[in-house]
Design a protein around this motif. Structure first.
Motif, PDB file in Angstrom:
ATOM      1  N   ILE A   3      67.734 101.061  16.844  1.00  0.00           N
ATOM      2  CA  ILE A   3      66.855 100.169  17.588  1.00  0.00           C
ATOM      3  C   ILE A   3      66.652 100.729  18.990  1.00  0.00           C
ATOM      4  O   ILE A   3      67.618 101.117  19.662  1.00  0.00           O
ATOM      5  N   SER A   4      65.405 100.785  19.437  1.00  0.00           N
ATOM      6  CA  SER A   4      65.116 101.354  20.749  1.00  0.00           C
ATOM      7  C   SER A   4      65.683 100.479  21.859  1.00  0.00           C
ATOM      8  O   SER A   4      65.899  99.273  21.694  1.00  0.00           O
ATOM      9  N   GLN A   5      65.910 101.084  23.013  1.00  0.00           N
ATOM     10  CA  GLN A   5      66.469 100.370  24.155  1.00  0.00           C
ATOM     11  C   GLN A   5      65.543  99.260  24.636  1.00  0.00           C
ATOM     12  O   GLN A   5      66.001  98.185  25.037  1.00  0.00           O
ATOM     13  N   SER A   6      64.233  99.492  24.583  1.00  0.00           N
ATOM     14  CA  SER A   6      63.273  98.483  25.044  1.00  0.00           C
ATOM     15  C   SER A   6      63.347  97.224  24.183  1.00  0.00           C
ATOM     16  O   SER A   6      63.210  96.106  24.682  1.00  0.00           O
ATOM     17  N   ILE A   7      63.572  97.401  22.879  1.00  0.00           N
ATOM     18  CA  ILE A   7      63.691  96.254  21.983  1.00  0.00           C
ATOM     19  C   ILE A   7      64.972  95.481  22.279  1.00  0.00           C
ATOM     20  O   ILE A   7      64.974  94.243  22.325  1.00  0.00           O
ATOM     21  N   LEU A   8      66.062  96.200  22.508  1.00  0.00           N
ATOM     22  CA  LEU A   8      67.319  95.543  22.861  1.00  0.00           C
ATOM     23  C   LEU A   8      67.170  94.749  24.161  1.00  0.00           C
ATOM     24  O   LEU A   8      67.673  93.627  24.283  1.00  0.00           O
ATOM     25  N   TYR A   9      66.453  95.317  25.112  1.00  0.00           N
ATOM     26  CA  TYR A   9      66.248  94.639  26.394  1.00  0.00           C
ATOM     27  C   TYR A   9      65.460  93.337  26.213  1.00  0.00           C
ATOM     28  O   TYR A   9      65.803  92.301  26.800  1.00  0.00           O
ATOM     29  N   ILE A  10      64.393  93.366  25.418  1.00  0.00           N
ATOM     30  CA  ILE A  10      63.561  92.163  25.259  1.00  0.00           C
ATOM     31  C   ILE A  10      64.294  91.090  24.472  1.00  0.00           C
ATOM     32  O   ILE A  10      64.174  89.896  24.757  1.00  0.00           O
ATOM     33  N   LEU A  11      65.098  91.497  23.495  1.00  0.00           N
ATOM     34  CA  LEU A  11      65.887  90.527  22.735  1.00  0.00           C
ATOM     35  C   LEU A  11      66.945  89.883  23.629  1.00  0.00           C
ATOM     36  O   LEU A  11      67.181  88.670  23.562  1.00  0.00           O
ATOM     37  N   LEU A  12      67.552  90.694  24.489  1.00  0.00           N
ATOM     38  CA  LEU A  12      68.563  90.176  25.415  1.00  0.00           C
ATOM     39  C   LEU A  12      67.918  89.254  26.448  1.00  0.00           C
ATOM     40  O   LEU A  12      68.462  88.188  26.771  1.00  0.00           O
ATOM     41  N   ALA A  13      66.748  89.638  26.945  1.00  0.00           N
ATOM     42  CA  ALA A  13      66.039  88.799  27.922  1.00  0.00           C
ATOM     43  C   ALA A  13      65.689  87.447  27.321  1.00  0.00           C
ATOM     44  O   ALA A  13      65.868  86.401  27.965  1.00  0.00           O
ATOM     45  N   SER A  14      65.198  87.442  26.083  1.00  0.00           N
ATOM     46  CA  SER A  14      64.829  86.187  25.419  1.00  0.00           C
ATOM     47  C   SER A  14      66.046  85.291  25.232  1.00  0.00           C
ATOM     48  O   SER A  14      65.968  84.065  25.407  1.00  0.00           O
ATOM     49  N   PHE A  15      67.185  85.903  24.875  1.00  0.00           N
ATOM     50  CA  PHE A  15      68.416  85.133  24.680  1.00  0.00           C
ATOM     51  C   PHE A  15      68.878  84.518  25.996  1.00  0.00           C
ATOM     52  O   PHE A  15      69.244  83.333  26.049  1.00  0.00           O
ATOM     53  N   ILE A  16      68.833  85.294  27.082  1.00  0.00           N
ATOM     54  CA  ILE A  16      69.299  84.787  28.373  1.00  0.00           C
ATOM     55  C   ILE A  16      68.361  83.713  28.914  1.00  0.00           C
ATOM     56  O   ILE A  16      68.808  82.724  29.507  1.00  0.00           O
ATOM     57  N   PHE A  17      67.042  83.877  28.697  1.00  0.00           N
ATOM     58  CA  PHE A  17      66.095  82.835  29.112  1.00  0.00           C
ATOM     59  C   PHE A  17      66.395  81.525  28.387  1.00  0.00           C
ATOM     60  O   PHE A  17      66.306  80.440  28.972  1.00  0.00           O
ATOM     61  N   THR A  18      66.746  81.618  27.099  1.00  0.00           N
ATOM     62  CA  THR A  18      67.080  80.409  26.339  1.00  0.00           C
ATOM     63  C   THR A  18      68.366  79.775  26.877  1.00  0.00           C
ATOM     64  O   THR A  18      68.467  78.549  26.981  1.00  0.00           O
ATOM     65  N   LEU A  19      69.343  80.609  27.229  1.00  0.00           N
ATOM     66  CA  LEU A  19      70.570  80.093  27.851  1.00  0.00           C
ATOM     67  C   LEU A  19      70.244  79.327  29.135  1.00  0.00           C
ATOM     68  O   LEU A  19      70.831  78.276  29.413  1.00  0.00           O
ATOM     69  N   MET A  20      69.307  79.868  29.913  1.00  0.00           N
ATOM     70  CA  MET A  20      68.899  79.200  31.147  1.00  0.00           C
ATOM     71  C   MET A  20      68.360  77.799  30.841  1.00  0.00           C
ATOM     72  O   MET A  20      68.688  76.824  31.530  1.00  0.00           O
TER      73      MET A  20
END
Length: 280
Positions: A3-20
């Motif tokens: 999995i590319s780094q950009s995909i990992l970043y967007i998945l992580l960003a979406s998860f953290i936004f949901t945590l917020m």
């Protein structure tokens, strides 16, 4: 398959936004504007530190557009945080998915966005899904629907201001103008309706600010490394996070017709993203 780094970043960003969003819902007794005050203080401090460290002027070059980005983002966030405290997590997240539609429509006038007739069909599909949710979920009323639309309209306006600024301003300057505008407004407003945080409230308030800053960082990194159309669609996985957190933490459940409405919203938005990607 790697999995590319950009995909990992967007998945992580979406998860953290949901945590917020989860943290915002954990303190419904704290007014939304007060939560935004703490978020703004944290964002202001972090952004200012890194701007000074990189020796970048905090004022930017296009002050009028930067102020427009700050004001529109402020209106969107105040409305959305208030909404988030009143309706189920996944429903609020679904309403937020209207923002790409308004980003496109407003983009016609601000950045010369080209919109074809079939895209309006996709937009109608998403709005039909929202009406299904509003019609069958008794936890959401017409006022909530209006709040969701207002938040999405101003989110769309803020995104277009960012699009105007992306080649002329440092990303941190664009981020900095939100707390620059929001801090004095939220401080004055909060002074009239202040609710003293107690115990774990302080930790939750700090978590909201840190999650927002971290999510923005990972999303920016993703967009810097990959074309927007290739990673933006992955951000919609956050509906799965929202449904999961809503069920486990807030005991939120839905009828099948509500899931169908959410699916219609997502289909309309995703079809639009795929169509734009194909047209490029």
């Amino acid at each position: 398959m790697r999995i590319s780094q950009s995909i990992l970043y967007i998945l992580l960003a979406s998860f953290i936004f949901t945590l917020m969003k989860v943290f915002v819902k954990l303190i419904p007794h704290i007014p939304a504007i007060e939560i935004i005050l703490f978020r703004s203080i944290i964002s202001f401090g972090i952004s200012l530190y890194f701007l000074k460290r990189q020796k970048v002027s905090v004022w930017g070059n296009n002050k009028f557009i930067l102020l427009g980005r700050g004001v529109s983002g402020a209106i969107a966030l105040v409305t959305y945080f208030s909404l988030l405290q009143q309706i189920p997590l996944a429903t609020a997240s679904t309403l937020q998915y209207l923002s790409p539609i308004f980003t496109t429509v407003i983009g016609i006038f601000i950045v010369g966005e080209r919109v074809t007739p079939i895209q309006f069909l996709f937009f109608a599909l998403s709005f039909a899904g929202i009406l299904v949710i509003q019609g069958f979920d008794t936890r959401m009323n017409t006022i909530h629907l209006f709040m969701g639309i207002v938040a999405s309209v101003f989110m769309g306006l803020a995104y277009n201001f960012i699009r105007k600024l992306k080649t002329s301003e440092h990303p941190l300057v664009i981020i900095f103008y939100f707390p620059l505008v929001m801090l004095p407004i939220s401080a004055i407003w909060s002074s009239f309706i202040w609710v003293q945080p107690d115990g774990y409230d302080w930790l939750v308030l700090v978590a909201v600010g840190l999650c927002t800053q971290a999510a923005q960082f990972f999303m920016t990194k993703s967009y810097q490394q990959e074309e927007l159309n290739k990673v933006a669609i992955l951000s919609y996985i956050s509906i799965i996070y929202s449904l999961s957190f809503g069920y486990v933490i807030f005991d939120e459940t839905y009828d099948l017709i509500i899931y169908a409405g959410m699916a219609l919203v997502l289909m309309g938005v995703i079809f639009n993203v795929l169509f734009k990607k194909k047209a490029v």
